[in-house]
Design an enzyme around this catalytic site. Structure first.
Site, PDB file in Angstrom:
ATOM      1  N   PHE A  11       0.817  -1.225   0.000  1.00 39.75           N
ATOM      2  CA  PHE A  11       0.000   0.000   0.000  1.00 39.75           C
ATOM      3  C   PHE A  11       0.843   1.264   0.000  1.00 39.75           C
ATOM      4  CE2 PHE A  11      -1.741  -3.211   3.047  1.00 39.75           C
ATOM      5  CZ  PHE A  11      -2.469  -3.913   2.101  1.00 39.75           C
ATOM      6  N   CYS A  12       1.974   1.239  -0.711  1.00 37.84           N
ATOM      7  CA  CYS A  12       2.889   2.386  -0.769  1.00 37.84           C
ATOM      8  C   CYS A  12       3.347   2.798   0.620  1.00 37.84           C
ATOM      9  CB  CYS A  12       2.247   3.568  -1.485  1.00 37.84           C
ATOM     10  SG  CYS A  12       1.872   3.258  -3.211  1.00 37.84           S
ATOM     11  N   ALA A  13       3.529   1.815   1.482  1.00 35.82           N
ATOM     12  CA  ALA A  13       4.039   2.067   2.834  1.00 35.82           C
ATOM     13  C   ALA A  13       4.923   0.889   3.241  1.00 35.82           C
ATOM     14  CB  ALA A  13       2.893   2.250   3.814  1.00 35.82           C
TER      15      ALA A  13
END
Length: 437
Positions: free
Chosen positions: A368-370
């Site tokens: 999730f782009c994390a």
């Protein structure tokens, strides 16, 4: 409440879609943390305005003047929604939260040494733009919540060198809501400013930037229309006008200047200075219409309803054999409606694929782009990530994420639970049917 009273407000929620294996199902979107479908009112507002659509701040014609008047007036609606003070702040329109944070990073950078404090739970968009600075991270605890003691420790360590504390309002991985006003008060005690990445928080809960003279004031705020039922990619950056008066904008061109000669440029005042080129009028129109709908419903009602959905789902997910939840589920902790999980023995990407193919359920899988935050939650080291990527045909370690919107309901959750239970009880069958990942 089995069905959401808000379903009729949203476009396409009961659309029937074809399933790859044959048959059809009503589409169930549980990926609202990525993008929400548009409000009916937002689309209608755009369609109704389209005959008057024209260039903004460019023309003398009636339509251009009307478009300009509407576009500029919309800034007050945005400011009022988060209680920004237009006597002090400026509302700058951008494409999304990512552009807003990059813009602020550029505008604050003066080539001198300065420290930015980000956190261990940020989206990449609130991490990577700050790496031109001396960047340090406030740590998270074993549950993935922000360690406020570490924030104070690092503020004391760097002292007046800290230019900014930048923190997500709500995590796009776990749904945890951070105490942004407490963080603001702490940062201000050390003469630092605060940016809140509101991409996840603003669409799901009430946010008050507080008066400029309050120690709990939010200095900068960024959020995206496409996550709050507004189509066409308009986002917002709000901050002190003084920040944007000085310096050169990162994009120069039409609409950014007052006077240009071959040897001299006089830049326009904010926000024009930071909105190069023809503005996204339709996107801003959709954003304002979405804000009007959210305000009419009231953000507190939305937050309460989505929390009830979260509780209902968590209670049932706990009963699925081999399913692990990757967030703190203790009641009473501030949060939005996001649930990360994994199903033993099946890769997260395959679980998401099965849900889509079997029942028309859209969820998100991965990091999730994390990535640093997800690795921390999964106790995976960066070295292990490289090894696992080499061993998997698809993506590396990650999770499945369910994220609710105001139009989701218990019936959709029941379909999710039934499908996951069926997959959990017949892992080998579904793994063979859809291929190992």
């Amino acid at each position: 409440m089995a069905g959401s009273v808000f379903r009729d407000l949203v476009v396409g929620v009961d659309n029937e879609i074809a399933l790859p294996g044959g048959g059809a199902a009503v589409s169930i979107n549980l990926d609202n943390a990525a993008t929400t479908p548009p409000f009916v009112d937002a689309l209608n507002e755009i369609i109704n305005f389209a005959p008057m659509y024209s260039s903004v701040n460019r023309g003398a014609g009636y339509k251009s003047q009307l478009s300009t008047e509407w576009y500029e007036r919309s800034r007050k609606a945005v400011a009022d929604f988060v209680k920004a003070d237009l006597e002090h702040d400026v509302v700058i329109y951008v494409k999304n939260t990512t552009e807003a944070i990059n813009k602020l990073s550029y505008r604050l950078y003066d080539g001198k040494k300065g420290v930015i404090l980000s956190t261990g739970m940020e989206h990449h968009s609130n991490d990577l733009p700050w790496r031109k600075y001396h960047l340090d991270y406030v740590e998270t605890d074993n549950h993935g919540r922000l360690d406020l003691g570490d924030l104070v420790k690092k503020l004391k360590k760097y002292g007046r060198s800290v230019k900014l504390v930048t923190v997500t309002g709500a995590s796009n991985v776990t749904g945890y809501v951070n105490p942004v006003h407490e963080i603001a008060e702490t940062a201000h005690r050390f003469n630092a400013k605060i940016l809140v990445d509101g991409a996840q928080l603003v669409p799901h809960a009430e946010l008050d930037m507080k008066p400029f003279n309050s120690p709990r004031h939010i200095d900068y705020l960024a959020f995206s229309g496409h996550k709050m039922y507004a189509p066409f990619g308009a986002g917002v950056l709000i901050g002190p006008e003084a920040t944007f008066k000085k310096g050169i904008p990162e994009y120069a061109g039409g609409g950014t200047v007052k006077t240009v000669t071959r040897k001299k440029v006089i830049w326009d005042d904010p926000p024009n200075k930071d909105e190069a080129g023809t503005p996204n009028v339709m996107g801003v129109l959709g954003l304002q219409a979405a804000i009007q709908t959210l305000s009419r419903i009231r953000m507190r009602n939305i937050a309460d309803y989505e929390l009830e959905l979260w509780k209902y789902a968590v209670e049932r997910l706990r009963d699925i054999p081999g399913l692990t939840l990757h967030c703190d589920t203790h009641p009473g902790k501030p949060r939005i409606g996001i649930i990360p999980f994994n199903l033993d023995g099946i890769h997260h990407a395959l679980v998401a694929d099965i849900l889509s193919r079997e029942a028309g359920i859209a969820v998100r899988s991965g990091c999730f782009c994390a990535q640093p935050y997800v690795r921390r939650l999964l106790s995976v080291t960066p070295g292990e990530t490289v090894i696992r990527r080499r061993n998997y045909r698809s993506s590396g370690p990650g999770m499945v994420r369910v994220s609710f919107g105001l139009y989701n309901d218990r019936n959709e959750i029941n379909v999710l639970i039934q499908t996951l239970r069926r997959v959990a009880e017949h892992r080998e069958y579904y793994t063979q049917k859809y291929g190992t990942r």
